[in-house]
Structures are given as C-alpha cells and as structure tokens.
Design a protein around this motif. Structure first.
Motif, short mmCIF file in Angstrom:
data_model
loop_
_atom_site.label_atom_id
_atom_site.label_comp_id
_atom_site.label_asym_id
_atom_site.label_seq_id
_atom_site.Cartn_x
_atom_site.Cartn_y
_atom_site.Cartn_z
N ALA A 253 -17.35 60.21 63.44
CA ALA A 253 -18.11 59.18 64.15
C ALA A 253 -19.38 59.80 64.72
O ALA A 253 -19.34 60.91 65.28
CB ALA A 253 -17.26 58.58 65.28
N ASN A 254 -20.49 59.12 64.55
CA ASN A 254 -21.76 59.51 65.16
C ASN A 254 -22.16 60.96 64.89
O ASN A 254 -22.66 61.66 65.77
CB ASN A 254 -21.72 59.25 66.67
CG ASN A 254 -21.59 57.79 66.98
OD1 ASN A 254 -22.18 56.94 66.32
ND2 ASN A 254 -20.78 57.47 67.97
N GLY A 255 -21.94 61.43 63.66
CA GLY A 255 -22.38 62.77 63.28
C GLY A 255 -21.42 63.88 63.65
O GLY A 255 -21.73 65.06 63.48
N PHE A 256 -20.27 63.53 64.17
CA PHE A 256 -19.26 64.52 64.54
C PHE A 256 -17.95 64.21 63.85
O PHE A 256 -17.68 63.08 63.47
CB PHE A 256 -19.03 64.52 66.06
CG PHE A 256 -20.18 65.06 66.84
CD1 PHE A 256 -20.31 66.43 67.05
CD2 PHE A 256 -21.14 64.21 67.35
CE1 PHE A 256 -21.39 66.93 67.76
CE2 PHE A 256 -22.21 64.70 68.07
CZ PHE A 256 -22.34 66.07 68.27
N VAL A 257 -17.12 65.25 63.74
CA VAL A 257 -15.76 65.06 63.26
C VAL A 257 -14.84 65.61 64.34
O VAL A 257 -15.04 66.73 64.85
CB VAL A 257 -15.51 65.73 61.89
CG1 VAL A 257 -15.82 67.19 61.88
CG2 VAL A 257 -14.10 65.48 61.42
N PHE A 258 -13.87 64.80 64.72
CA PHE A 258 -12.90 65.14 65.75
C PHE A 258 -11.57 65.40 65.04
O PHE A 258 -10.96 64.46 64.51
CB PHE A 258 -12.76 63.98 66.75
CG PHE A 258 -14.08 63.65 67.42
CD1 PHE A 258 -14.42 64.22 68.63
CD2 PHE A 258 -14.97 62.77 66.81
CE1 PHE A 258 -15.63 63.92 69.24
CE2 PHE A 258 -16.19 62.47 67.41
CZ PHE A 258 -16.52 63.04 68.62
N VAL A 259 -11.16 66.66 65.00
CA VAL A 259 -9.97 67.06 64.25
C VAL A 259 -8.76 67.07 65.18
O VAL A 259 -8.77 67.73 66.22
CB VAL A 259 -10.15 68.44 63.59
CG1 VAL A 259 -8.92 68.82 62.77
CG2 VAL A 259 -11.40 68.45 62.71
#
Length: 129
Positions: free
Chosen positions: A23-29
């Motif tokens: 989301a929004n240029g980030f990846v939350f793993v």
C-alpha cells in the motif's frame, strides 16, 4: 490501491492473514517464521538454520511484492532466548550486507509459535530493489 501478497515461494499463512500487504509504495510483511515452504510444517533444527530460513522467507515475500531486503526500512525481530542475540545479530549483518541498515527492534519472547527460535516482520519500500 492495496494488494495482498500470498506467494508459495514462502510458507503460506496458517491463520487469517496475508504474507504481506502492499500500500502507498510500501510493503508490510507479516511475521515470518523459519518454516520451510511447502504443505508440511517443518522448521529446520538449530538457531543458524532458523535465522537463515526466516530471512529466506522474508526475501521471498518481498520479491513477490516487488521489493527486496535492500529496500527494508524497518525490521522487528522476536527471539526466544536473548542469549542468542549476539549470534542472531552476526547472521543478520551477514545476510543484509554492508549497506545502510534499516531501523530495527529486537524483542525477547518467552515462546514463539511452533517452538521456533525467531520470528521477523518488516516494512520495505516497493519498486526499489
């Protein structure tokens, strides 16, 4: 746009969550355990093997999300024995290399799911590998 990542090159979730969310240029793993990819629940024996496996799983999820270990901005490491921290830190440094290091938190935990020695979750930038 939000994209949910679930890739068979890393262990598939064993609960109601995605491996990662873009989301929004980030990846939350999500928290990655040192489980070997595949249908069976297998964790390699030994601290070194588990640290290496957990970062292989993290790498696979990041690649599926158009990211990489070099794009990490924040890493949270949960370890079952704080006495293992020096070795975990050595392996972590060798895996991530000599470049700039992401922000990091280390949390000792009395118990990690499935008897694992380590769990890692992270945030990375996407499209910047």
């Amino acid at each position: 746009m939000t994209e949910y990542i679930n890739d068979p090159r890393a262990p598939m979730p064993r609960g109601h969550y995605s491996q990662a969310v873009k989301a929004n240029g980030f990846v939350f793993v999500s928290g990655q355990l040192p489980i070997l990819p595949g249908d069976e629940l297998k964790i390699p024996p030994g601290l070194d093997a588990q640290v290496i496996q957990v970062f292989e799983n993290l790498r696979a999820v990041l690649l599926a999300a158009d990211s990489s270990l070099q794009s990490l901005v924040s890493v949270q490491i949960f370890i079952a024995d704080i006495g293992n921290w020096p070795r975990v830190n050595q392996l972590y440094a060798s895996i991530l290399g000599d470049g700039p290091a992401p922000a990091r938190t280390v949390v000792p935990c009395p118990q990690i799911h499935y008897g694992a020695e380590i769990e890692v979750n992270a945030i990375a930038m996407t499209g910047a590998s």
